[in-house]
Scaffold this motif. Structure first.
Motif, short mmCIF file in Angstrom:
data_model
loop_
_atom_site.label_atom_id
_atom_site.label_comp_id
_atom_site.label_asym_id
_atom_site.label_seq_id
_atom_site.Cartn_x
_atom_site.Cartn_y
_atom_site.Cartn_z
N TYR A 257 0.80 -1.22 0.00
CA TYR A 257 0.00 0.00 0.00
C TYR A 257 0.84 1.28 0.00
O TYR A 257 0.49 2.24 -0.67
N SER A 258 1.94 1.28 0.71
CA SER A 258 2.82 2.45 0.70
C SER A 258 3.40 2.69 -0.68
O SER A 258 3.56 3.84 -1.11
N ALA A 259 3.67 1.61 -1.41
CA ALA A 259 4.20 1.74 -2.77
C ALA A 259 3.15 2.34 -3.70
O ALA A 259 3.49 3.11 -4.60
N VAL A 260 1.89 2.02 -3.49
CA VAL A 260 0.81 2.61 -4.30
C VAL A 260 0.80 4.12 -4.10
O VAL A 260 0.72 4.89 -5.06
N ILE A 261 0.89 4.54 -2.85
CA ILE A 261 0.89 5.97 -2.53
C ILE A 261 2.11 6.65 -3.14
O ILE A 261 1.99 7.73 -3.73
N GLU A 262 3.25 6.02 -3.04
CA GLU A 262 4.47 6.58 -3.62
C GLU A 262 4.34 6.71 -5.13
O GLU A 262 4.75 7.73 -5.71
N CYS A 263 3.78 5.71 -5.78
CA CYS A 263 3.58 5.76 -7.23
C CYS A 263 2.66 6.91 -7.62
O CYS A 263 2.91 7.61 -8.60
N CYS A 264 1.60 7.08 -6.85
CA CYS A 264 0.66 8.16 -7.14
C CYS A 264 1.32 9.53 -7.01
O CYS A 264 0.98 10.45 -7.74
N ASN A 265 2.25 9.64 -6.10
CA ASN A 265 2.96 10.91 -5.93
C ASN A 265 3.90 11.21 -7.10
O ASN A 265 4.30 12.35 -7.27
N LEU A 266 4.22 10.20 -7.89
CA LEU A 266 5.15 10.37 -9.00
C LEU A 266 4.46 10.62 -10.34
O LEU A 266 5.10 11.09 -11.27
N ILE A 267 3.19 10.28 -10.44
CA ILE A 267 2.54 10.37 -11.75
C ILE A 267 2.00 11.78 -12.01
O ILE A 267 1.80 12.57 -11.10
N ASP A 268 1.76 12.04 -13.27
CA ASP A 268 1.24 13.32 -13.73
C ASP A 268 -0.13 13.61 -13.11
O ASP A 268 -0.92 12.70 -12.88
N LYS A 269 -0.41 14.88 -12.87
CA LYS A 269 -1.67 15.29 -12.24
C LYS A 269 -2.90 14.85 -13.03
O LYS A 269 -3.93 14.52 -12.46
N LYS A 270 -2.81 14.87 -14.37
CA LYS A 270 -3.94 14.46 -15.19
C LYS A 270 -4.27 12.98 -14.97
O LYS A 270 -5.43 12.61 -14.88
N ILE A 271 -3.25 12.17 -14.88
CA ILE A 271 -3.46 10.75 -14.65
C ILE A 271 -3.95 10.52 -13.23
O ILE A 271 -4.87 9.74 -12.99
N LYS A 272 -3.36 11.23 -12.30
CA LYS A 272 -3.75 11.10 -10.89
C LYS A 272 -5.21 11.50 -10.68
O LYS A 272 -5.86 11.00 -9.77
#
Length: 83
Positions: free
Chosen positions: A10-25
């Protein structure tokens, strides 16, 4: 993200979300997965905030969320409000 959720990373999911573009997020499906990750690390308030921000997640196709979204919402309500 689905693979990370299935692996209970779950922490990796959050970390990934912090790295992706705002449009994708901003995509509802990503928000749903991010909410699940926050719930599973013990932050039900953030999980609820994600689900309800901007009027809630608007999935274009009900099948995108199917039972996942319903279960997630119920689990959040149980965690926060004992419902």
């Amino acid at each position: 993200m689905v693979l990370l959720l299935n692996a209970e990373e779950y922490s990796a999911v959050i970390e990934c979300c912090n790295l992706i573009d705002k449009k994708i997020k901003a995509m509802p499906r990503i928000g749903m997965y991010l909410s699940k990750a926050y719930l599973e690390i013990g932050n039900a308030a953030e999980a609820e905030r994600i689900l309800t921000s901007n009027g809630g997640l608007k999935l274009l196709d009900f099948r995108e969320g199917d039972r996942f979204l319903d279960r997630l919402y119920r689990k959040i309500r149980t965690e926060l409000y004992g419902e």
